[in-house]
Design a protein around this motif. Sequence first.
Motif, PDB file in Angstrom:
ATOM      1  N   LEU A   1      69.889  31.790  47.590  1.00 41.63           N
ATOM      2  CA  LEU A   1      69.099  31.976  46.917  1.00 41.63           C
ATOM      3  C   LEU A   1      68.883  29.992  46.131  1.00 41.63           C
ATOM      4  CD1 LEU A   1      66.935  32.956  45.312  1.00 41.63           C
ATOM      5  CD2 LEU A   1      68.167  32.892  43.032  1.00 41.63           C
TER       6      LEU A   1
ATOM      7  N   LEU B   1      62.556  37.554  41.952  1.00 41.66           N
ATOM      8  CA  LEU B   1      63.011  36.564  42.252  1.00 41.66           C
ATOM      9  C   LEU B   1      61.879  35.192  41.165  1.00 41.66           C
ATOM     10  CD1 LEU B   1      64.256  36.322  45.496  1.00 41.66           C
ATOM     11  CD2 LEU B   1      65.627  36.692  43.819  1.00 41.66           C
TER      12      LEU B   1
ATOM     13  N   LEU C   1      64.593  32.247  49.018  1.00 39.83           N
ATOM     14  CA  LEU C   1      65.676  33.377  49.391  1.00 39.83           C
ATOM     15  C   LEU C   1      65.727  32.862  51.421  1.00 39.83           C
ATOM     16  CD1 LEU C   1      66.097  36.890  48.252  1.00 39.83           C
ATOM     17  CD2 LEU C   1      67.414  35.129  48.041  1.00 39.83           C
TER      18      LEU C   1
END
Length: 559
Positions: free
Chosen positions: A265, A216, A222
């Motif tokens: 997210l 990510l 997250l």
Amino acid sequence: MVTPRTLGVLLLSLLLLRASGMENSKKELRKEPEQPRNVCLGLINKGRYESFHLGNTAKCFSKCTQSNTEDCDLENLQRYWLKFEDHLVESQSGIVNMSFLKAAVQNVNTNISEDLLFSLTPSQVPRQMTEDEHDHPDRVRLPRSLFESLQGNRSEVWLAITILDIGPGNLFKGAQLSPEDSSHVLNNRLVGLSLGHIPVGPLVEPLEITFSHQHLPTNMALSCVFWDVTKGSTGHWSSTGCSTELRAKRTICRCNHLTFFALLLRPILDQATVQALVRISRAGCGASMIFLASTVILYAALRFYRQRFKSEDAPKIHVALSISLFLLNLAFFINVERDRVPLDTVCWIQGAIFHYFLLCTFTWMGLEAFHLYLVVIKVFNTYFGHYFLKLSLVGWGLPALIVIGTGSANSYGRYAIYDKMNGTTLQLCWFHEKTALSALYITVHGYFLVTFLFSAVVLGLVAWKIFTLPSATVGREQGLNWKGVLTVLGLSSLVGVTWWLAILTPLGLSTIYVFALFNSLQGVFIFCWFATLYFPSRGTMSSSSGTARVDQVHTTSHE
């Protein structure tokens, strides 16, 4: 001849027929109104869970987008899928294998001796697995203590496990997800766990759900959440009772209850970070406004003292960019300098004004690049009648048309930035949080991308031409052509290179600070370039270096 008995029978028959007709009429009046035929209102397939009805209702995952939410009842639709798991347990359906839905029901003995593991691979139906199976990175672990707590009431229970793809629409998105800042349910995937109507209190030992994912961006986070039906009219995501363990390519969620779970997210912008960025932007924008105003004043003075200066187009374009940037900075100050967001109507107007001056700034930077192209690249056969007037119509008129179109779709309103814990760190008047993605991405991101690509190509060609001029070629033997470098840097401020840093912000928080600092100082750079070219003597500057010809070659009037 009709006898009295026959007449009595006929009369009785007529009375019965009339009574029957009246009763039928009353039934027609008492009949409930026919339900609307719109599936996405959540009424037609209510309580029906055969394959046809599941597929029919699932079409709303893509139909219920921001553009047509009036045709959807999100509360009814979300309740439909929440009750689906109860239906699985009650009907003991076994397996459901559809493109958007994978579900399994399994009978579990409450007197088990070890934890239960089930695979959650999106393309496969959930199945029980052993501890040694490592080919399923997506899995759920149910602690034995969960089933042991139920031994006093029953010896076995039915467990339903669901993997649901909710698609790109509004279902199960909640009120706090903001598509404008890229917040979303990771992979649009929910995992549901249910024992039907059996109450399951806070678990002593939490269950574990492992979600696999790619690496990510460093400025995104997250968080493990569950769908809380008690929040708001339609419910939204909550992290109460859940913890998040982040790893390189997977995230482990630990929660103390059963329901629908997902990974959110979201950008990492906590209160301290937002306040620091706002302070940097305020200081930079304040300095820029002073220097931009000085640029306009300097231009007015030069027009007064130099008659030939009135006929030159290049300084007019620089000043138009300075004015649009000054007004954008002013709108930014008004937007952030308050404790609370104003009323909806006022916020709508402020959002539209801020959008307009942002587009004007992008447009004039693109026109600066266009003018550079004519000056340096095309050079010959570039006469345009009423040249600056036509540029002005584009520079101020095109953004106005875009804002009118965007405003007619009611896209402006309150915009909030959240931290990891879903707390609000900043509220602005901008695009409404529930507006269509296309409104923001086309009119801001897409518009910026077009001007960025065009300006980058033109600036690259201009830089190449500057460093290949005869004067520059001769100077190479003596060292780096610093005048050429400074010329390219000055032109960079005009075509908005400081804005190009926005494409680097996904790399980390440090790049966000760099973007906020340099972008807010663009007005300072423009003033330095303008003053270097036109004050105190343009002739002195232009004769000192062949690179200064970039802004001189094509400054005669096109009008």
